[in-house]
Design a protein around this motif. Structure first.
Motif, PDB file in Angstrom:
ATOM      1  N   PRO A 294       0.832  -1.216   0.000  1.00 30.17           N
ATOM      2  CA  PRO A 294       0.000   0.000   0.000  1.00 30.17           C
ATOM      3  C   PRO A 294       0.859   1.256   0.000  1.00 30.17           C
ATOM      4  O   PRO A 294       2.023   1.234   0.444  1.00 30.17           O
ATOM      5  CB  PRO A 294      -0.800  -0.139   1.304  1.00 30.17           C
ATOM      6  N   ASP A 295       0.277   2.342  -0.498  1.00 30.42           N
ATOM      7  CA  ASP A 295       0.981   3.633  -0.558  1.00 30.42           C
ATOM      8  C   ASP A 295       2.322   3.508  -1.276  1.00 30.42           C
ATOM      9  O   ASP A 295       3.314   4.133  -0.880  1.00 30.42           O
ATOM     10  CB  ASP A 295       1.195   4.201   0.855  1.00 30.42           C
ATOM     11  N   THR A 296       2.346   2.696  -2.319  1.00 28.15           N
ATOM     12  CA  THR A 296       3.602   2.417  -3.021  1.00 28.15           C
ATOM     13  C   THR A 296       3.361   2.413  -4.531  1.00 28.15           C
ATOM     14  O   THR A 296       2.471   1.716  -5.013  1.00 28.15           O
ATOM     15  CB  THR A 296       4.166   1.045  -2.593  1.00 28.15           C
ATOM     16  N   THR A 297       4.156   3.182  -5.245  1.00 26.00           N
ATOM     17  CA  THR A 297       4.106   3.151  -6.702  1.00 26.00           C
ATOM     18  C   THR A 297       5.022   2.035  -7.213  1.00 26.00           C
ATOM     19  O   THR A 297       5.780   1.428  -6.444  1.00 26.00           O
ATOM     20  CB  THR A 297       4.566   4.486  -7.287  1.00 26.00           C
ATOM     21  N   ALA A 298       4.975   1.796  -8.516  1.00 23.37           N
ATOM     22  CA  ALA A 298       5.825   0.766  -9.096  1.00 23.37           C
ATOM     23  C   ALA A 298       7.302   1.113  -8.918  1.00 23.37           C
ATOM     24  O   ALA A 298       8.132   0.238  -8.645  1.00 23.37           O
ATOM     25  CB  ALA A 298       5.489   0.592 -10.572  1.00 23.37           C
ATOM     26  N   VAL A 299       7.644   2.384  -9.050  1.00 21.47           N
ATOM     27  CA  VAL A 299       9.042   2.809  -8.877  1.00 21.47           C
ATOM     28  C   VAL A 299       9.495   2.573  -7.439  1.00 21.47           C
ATOM     29  O   VAL A 299      10.603   2.074  -7.182  1.00 21.47           O
ATOM     30  CB  VAL A 299       9.204   4.293  -9.269  1.00 21.47           C
ATOM     31  N   GLU A 300       8.648   2.919  -6.472  1.00 18.19           N
ATOM     32  CA  GLU A 300       8.991   2.701  -5.066  1.00 18.19           C
ATOM     33  C   GLU A 300       9.090   1.221  -4.747  1.00 18.19           C
ATOM     34  O   GLU A 300       9.896   0.805  -3.910  1.00 18.19           O
ATOM     35  CB  GLU A 300       7.946   3.378  -4.177  1.00 18.19           C
ATOM     36  N   ALA A 301       8.260   0.409  -5.423  1.00 19.47           N
ATOM     37  CA  ALA A 301       8.336  -1.039  -5.212  1.00 19.47           C
ATOM     38  C   ALA A 301       9.668  -1.589  -5.677  1.00 19.47           C
ATOM     39  O   ALA A 301      10.235  -2.496  -5.044  1.00 19.47           O
ATOM     40  CB  ALA A 301       7.183  -1.737  -5.949  1.00 19.47           C
ATOM     41  N   GLN A 302      10.216  -1.044  -6.765  1.00 17.18           N
ATOM     42  CA  GLN A 302      11.526  -1.486  -7.228  1.00 17.18           C
ATOM     43  C   GLN A 302      12.610  -1.195  -6.189  1.00 17.18           C
ATOM     44  O   GLN A 302      13.501  -2.014  -5.966  1.00 17.18           O
ATOM     45  CB  GLN A 302      11.870  -0.797  -8.547  1.00 17.18           C
ATOM     46  N   ALA A 303      12.509  -0.051  -5.537  1.00 21.73           N
ATOM     47  CA  ALA A 303      13.485   0.294  -4.498  1.00 21.73           C
ATOM     48  C   ALA A 303      13.367  -0.676  -3.318  1.00 21.73           C
ATOM     49  O   ALA A 303      14.384  -1.091  -2.735  1.00 21.73           O
ATOM     50  CB  ALA A 303      13.263   1.729  -4.035  1.00 21.73           C
ATOM     51  N   LEU A 304      12.143  -1.048  -2.969  1.00 20.37           N
ATOM     52  CA  LEU A 304      11.951  -2.004  -1.877  1.00 20.37           C
ATOM     53  C   LEU A 304      12.548  -3.361  -2.238  1.00 20.37           C
ATOM     54  O   LEU A 304      13.214  -4.000  -1.407  1.00 20.37           O
ATOM     55  CB  LEU A 304      10.466  -2.163  -1.567  1.00 20.37           C
ATOM     56  N   LEU A 305      12.369  -3.791  -3.476  1.00 13.76           N
ATOM     57  CA  LEU A 305      12.915  -5.080  -3.890  1.00 13.76           C
ATOM     58  C   LEU A 305      14.434  -5.075  -3.844  1.00 13.76           C
ATOM     59  O   LEU A 305      15.068  -6.092  -3.542  1.00 13.76           O
ATOM     60  CB  LEU A 305      12.422  -5.437  -5.289  1.00 13.76           C
ATOM     61  N   ASP A 306      15.031  -3.935  -4.136  1.00 17.11           N
ATOM     62  CA  ASP A 306      16.492  -3.837  -4.023  1.00 17.11           C
ATOM     63  C   ASP A 306      16.935  -4.070  -2.587  1.00 17.11           C
ATOM     64  O   ASP A 306      17.971  -4.712  -2.341  1.00 17.11           O
ATOM     65  CB  ASP A 306      16.960  -2.466  -4.506  1.00 17.11           C
ATOM     66  N   ARG A 307      16.165  -3.562  -1.632  1.00 18.78           N
ATOM     67  CA  ARG A 307      16.500  -3.787  -0.218  1.00 18.78           C
ATOM     68  C   ARG A 307      16.305  -5.256   0.149  1.00 18.78           C
ATOM     69  O   ARG A 307      17.075  -5.804   0.936  1.00 18.78           O
ATOM     70  CB  ARG A 307      15.635  -2.903   0.680  1.00 18.78           C
ATOM     71  N   LEU A 308      15.288  -5.880  -0.409  1.00 18.40           N
ATOM     72  CA  LEU A 308      15.060  -7.298  -0.121  1.00 18.40           C
ATOM     73  C   LEU A 308      16.216  -8.158  -0.638  1.00 18.40           C
ATOM     74  O   LEU A 308      16.597  -9.142  -0.009  1.00 18.40           O
ATOM     75  CB  LEU A 308      13.746  -7.771  -0.738  1.00 18.40           C
ATOM     76  N   ARG A 309      16.771  -7.779  -1.782  1.00 15.67           N
ATOM     77  CA  ARG A 309      17.867  -8.560  -2.345  1.00 15.67           C
ATOM     78  C   ARG A 309      19.108  -8.505  -1.465  1.00 15.67           C
ATOM     79  O   ARG A 309      19.901  -9.456  -1.432  1.00 15.67           O
ATOM     80  CB  ARG A 309      18.218  -8.045  -3.744  1.00 15.67           C
ATOM     81  N   ASP A 310      19.281  -7.400  -0.759  1.00 17.77           N
ATOM     82  CA  ASP A 310      20.472  -7.237   0.085  1.00 17.77           C
ATOM     83  C   ASP A 310      20.444  -8.153   1.298  1.00 17.77           C
ATOM     84  O   ASP A 310      21.486  -8.375   1.929  1.00 17.77           O
ATOM     85  CB  ASP A 310      20.594  -5.784   0.563  1.00 17.77           C
ATOM     86  N   GLY A 311      19.282  -8.684   1.643  1.00 20.16           N
ATOM     87  CA  GLY A 311      19.177  -9.451   2.880  1.00 20.16           C
ATOM     88  C   GLY A 311      19.459 -10.932   2.748  1.00 20.16           C
ATOM     89  O   GLY A 311      19.581 -11.629   3.766  1.00 20.16           O
ATOM     90  N   HIS A 312      19.570 -11.448   1.514  1.00 14.57           N
ATOM     91  CA  HIS A 312      19.766 -12.887   1.352  1.00 14.57           C
ATOM     92  C   HIS A 312      20.449 -13.159   0.024  1.00 14.57           C
ATOM     93  O   HIS A 312      20.228 -12.442  -0.960  1.00 14.57           O
ATOM     94  CB  HIS A 312      18.425 -13.618   1.410  1.00 14.57           C
ATOM     95  N   ALA A 313      21.278 -14.219  -0.017  1.00 14.88           N
ATOM     96  CA  ALA A 313      22.052 -14.530  -1.211  1.00 14.88           C
ATOM     97  C   ALA A 313      21.237 -15.230  -2.296  1.00 14.88           C
ATOM     98  O   ALA A 313      21.701 -15.331  -3.443  1.00 14.88           O
ATOM     99  CB  ALA A 313      23.253 -15.402  -0.837  1.00 14.88           C
ATOM    100  N   ALA A 314      20.057 -15.731  -1.951  1.00 14.33           N
ATOM    101  CA  ALA A 314      19.243 -16.433  -2.943  1.00 14.33           C
ATOM    102  C   ALA A 314      18.884 -15.503  -4.095  1.00 14.33           C
ATOM    103  O   ALA A 314      18.642 -14.319  -3.908  1.00 14.33           O
ATOM    104  CB  ALA A 314      17.979 -16.972  -2.285  1.00 14.33           C
ATOM    105  N   ARG A 315      18.860 -16.080  -5.306  1.00 13.79           N
ATOM    106  CA  ARG A 315      18.545 -15.290  -6.492  1.00 13.79           C
ATOM    107  C   ARG A 315      17.086 -15.509  -6.872  1.00 13.79           C
ATOM    108  O   ARG A 315      16.573 -16.613  -6.807  1.00 13.79           O
ATOM    109  CB  ARG A 315      19.474 -15.679  -7.649  1.00 13.79           C
TER     110      ARG A 315
END
Length: 330
Positions: free
Chosen positions: A261-282
């Motif tokens: 919620p309260d998230t545009t597609a561009v902001e969602a991409q930034a969130l996914l970048d943070r998620l990638r930093d937390g685990h080595a799985a691709r």
């Protein structure tokens, strides 16, 4: 009888409706038994008979209401039933017969524990306790405090135990047993509420579909225990990084969904970048922004199409894509 049952099934009562129908008819039976007691005075017989008739009419009326039964009606009927039961407990001249209506309190407590929240159930049980004590004192029953304590503790125990079991079962039904995240059913229950809130406030919502890359190879080469460990660790990492209001669910297998919620597609991409930093799985992801009116299934379809585009564009290399048509669809 078969035709009557078939007709009843077509009425489409809410889940809380059929138990109310059963309670109404059981109340009719109890009132009829009160009228049949040898100790019943002539005046009392008419009261019992009228109550029995009213309960039967109520049961039939609930069936006729069907899906039109308002949400406030169950709570109101429980309160009315508690008062009526207390009246009969006080009015029955026979001390043994006075306890007969209190069995309905146990049924009402079980009903409340299943269909109402824990706080609401406790309020109803407390109201039952007060009404029962008043009925025992007004009726001048022997050992009223002892009887009140036994009956009250019994109905309270029924409500607490069943409420605990129901809350556990509902959690298990809504959550994935491996990761502890919402499962598909739980997500599809919560997501429409989030979309409805966003529609009222005209706020953006982004949906993300995530698919792990090479997960089958992990299961084949290292075993399913290793695959389970990856899912558990990944879910824990993501859970720590999403916001409290975000919906994160394991949709099935190695596929996850996020509703932001309260998230545009561009902001969602930034969130996914943070998620990638937390685990080595691709993993690969597809993002779609809600247009403010489309159904949840359509929104997820756009996100799934973006996921497919991400996987096809450069192979299975941990990409994310945005469905540009999603926000414009409507």
């Amino acid at each position: 009888m078969a035709r009557i049952l078939a007709w009843c099934r077509r009425r489409e009562l809410p889940a809380a409706g059929w138990p109310l129908v059963a309670l109404a008819f059981s109340g009719s039976v109890f009132a009829a038994l009160g009228a049949a007691l040898p100790s019943s005075a002539a005046a009392d017989v008419w009261v019992y008979a009228l109550t029995s008739l009213c309960c039967a009419v109520l049961g039939v009326g609930l069936v006729l209401l069907g899906s039109r039964m308002p949400g406030w009606l169950p709570q109101t009927l429980v309160v009315v039933a508690v008062v009526v039961i207390a009246y009969f407990s006080a009015a029955v001249p026979d001390d043994a017969g006075a306890l007969l209506p209190t069995f309905e309190y146990a049924a009402l407590a079980a009903y409340c524990a299943y269909f109402f929240g824990r706080a609401q159930t406790r309020c109803h049980v407390a109201f039952m306790s007060v009404c029962l004590l008043a009925a025992l004192l007004v009726g001048d029953r022997p050992a009223p405090v002892t009887v009140w304590f036994i009956v009250t503790t019994t109905i309270a125990a029924i409500a607490e135990v069943q409420g605990h079991l129901v809350s556990q079962l509902r959690r298990q039904a809504r959550h994935d047993h491996l990761t502890g995240l919402l499962n598909r059913g739980g997500f599809e229950q919560e997501a429409p509420r989030l979309l409805a809130l966003a529609a009222r406030s005209s706020r953006p919502v982004a949906a993300v579909v995530i698919d792990l890359d090479g997960f089958k190879r992990i299961n084949d080469d290292l075993g399913h225990a290793a695959g389970d460990r990856v899912l558990i660790d990944l879910a824990a990492s993501w859970r720590d990084r999403v916001r409290d209001g975000d919906l994160l669910a394991r949709y099935g297998g190695d596929e996850f969904v996020l509703l932001l919620p309260d998230t545009t597609a561009v902001e969602a991409q930034a969130l996914l970048d943070r998620l990638r930093d937390g685990h080595a799985a691709r993993w690969s992801a597809g993002i779609a922004e809600w247009d403010g009116s489309s159904r949840l299934s359509d929104l997820l379809w756009h996100a799934d199409r973006a996921l497919y585009q991400a996987k096809e564009s450069r192979g299975r290399s941990g990409l994310q894509a945005v469905d540009e048509d999603a926000a414009a669809a409507g």
